[in-house]
Design an enzyme around this catalytic site. Structure first.
Site, mmCIF file in Angstrom:
data_model
loop_
_atom_site.group_PDB
_atom_site.id
_atom_site.type_symbol
_atom_site.label_atom_id
_atom_site.label_comp_id
_atom_site.label_asym_id
_atom_site.label_seq_id
_atom_site.Cartn_x
_atom_site.Cartn_y
_atom_site.Cartn_z
ATOM 1 N N SER A 71 0.822 -1.207 0.000
ATOM 2 C CA SER A 71 0.000 0.000 0.000
ATOM 3 C C SER A 71 0.855 1.256 0.000
ATOM 4 C CB SER A 71 -0.902 0.001 1.241
ATOM 5 O OG SER A 71 -1.520 1.256 1.431
ATOM 6 N N TYR B 277 -2.332 -0.269 9.931
ATOM 7 C CA TYR B 277 -2.519 -0.799 8.578
ATOM 8 C C TYR B 277 -1.235 -0.651 7.773
ATOM 9 C CZ TYR B 277 -4.047 -1.062 3.727
ATOM 10 O OH TYR B 277 -4.155 -1.382 2.395
#
Length: 332
Positions: free
Chosen positions: A127, A152
């Site tokens: 990501s 995350y």
């Protein structure tokens, strides 16, 4: 090829599966169909895949070690594409355990399954969040990514490191792709475009963080899938050049940015959506959220040089495609 796609009922997994089926690959998809967002949307995506002859589905959680072990014992895969993960920056603040289970334990189970069954290439989702509070744009794979500002992001950085260890120790070719703000038809309801569209059509205020002073590298899902497919077909190899953050001397391991490579102001994104919908938005201007960043932009030159990747869908066209799908799907 015979390809395992984890998270196949998700936004990107579904779109990738369709693309690979169309070119003649055999797909085995798994998903736990959790309720992080509307399960009926996941089921609708899945129904479009299960009607195709070269698609098989198994409902399972990648964090379930015995289930994943049995899957790899029973089935044989040429390539594994790991897209299953607990997504969302803000949700990771509220429910960190979900990220430990799916993104760390689950990814470890996938790595071990690939090792035990001699998979020829593991491609996995990382990501843009790994860049944390970096403020030099565009983000490059050579930038430092040691200071994540959400769990995350930390879990995705950990995935890159775990994949490197398996590539080094066991020779498992592994390629990580750092996705940048993916949007498009069949998208996730927790993402901005989906929320904005729903809010504008219903005439309710839409949440605009940092009072609209945000920049994003919005990337249309078809451009993402095009890059993933190109990467799937060419497993990572050991680097012959200088040791760099995005490649490795000792391991068949790579990491790439995959984005549109254009920064777009959030307010311009909203304006494009207003034009596509033919309706003005009511804005709820809010402060910056914990774990969020003011700007992202991908340097995709490495993916371009190695795979000929060239994103082609710009925001106006991409948003119109999403709106057309949304209106058709929801009858809005």
């Amino acid at each position: 090829m015979r390809v395992l796609i984890t998270g196949v009922a998700g936004f990107i997994g579904f779109t990738l599966a369709q693309r690979l089926l169309n070119r003649g690959d055999q797909i085995y998809g798994i998903d736990n169909l959790n309720d992080y967002y509307d399960v009926s949307l996941k089921e609708a995506r899945l129904s479009r895949l299960t009607e195709q002859k070269d698609f098989n589905f198994g409902r399972m959680d990648i964090a379930d070690r015995s289930a994943i072990t049995n899957l790899f014992k029973k089935e044989s895969f040429d390539v594994v594409v790991n897209l299953a993960a607990q997504a969302g920056v803000r949700y990771s603040i509220e429910n960190p355990a979900a990220y430990i289970d799916a993104n760390l334990v689950g990814f470890g189970n996938i790595l071990e399954g690939c090792r035990q069954s001699n998979v020829s290439h593991l491609v996995y989702a990382s990501s843009s969040s790994v860049y944390g509070s970096n403020d030099r744009l565009p983000f490059s794979e050579k930038d430092n990514v040691d200071h994540p500002i959400s769990l995350y992001a930390a879990s995705k950085k950990a995935n890159e490191l775990m994949a490197h260890a398996y590539a080094h120790l066991y020779g498992l070719p592994a390629t990580g792709l750092r996705f940048f703000t993916v949007y498009g038809p069949w998208g996730r309801p927790d993402m901005a475009l989906f929320k904005f569209t729903k809010g504008i059509l219903e005439g309710v205020p839409i949440p605009v963080f940092n009072k609209g002073q945000m920049v994003r590298d919005f990337t249309f899902v078809d451009d993402i899938v095009e890059g993933v497919v190109r990467v799937i077909d060419r497993p990572a190899k050991r680097s012959e050049g200088a040791n760099e953050p995005d490649r490795s001397h000792s391991a068949p391991w790579r990491v790439y940015n995959i984005g549109n490579s254009h920064r777009v102001q959030l307010m311009d994104y909203i304006s494009a959506l207003e034009k596509a919908l033919g309706k003005k938005a009511v804005l709820d201007l809010l402060p910056m959220q914990d774990g969020d960043v003011p700007a992202t932009e991908a340097d995709v030159s490495a993916l371009g040089e190695d795979f000929g990747y060239r994103p082609s869908i710009q925001v106006d066209e991409g948003i119109q495609r999403f709106v057309d799908w949304y209106r058709a799907y929801y009858g809005a």
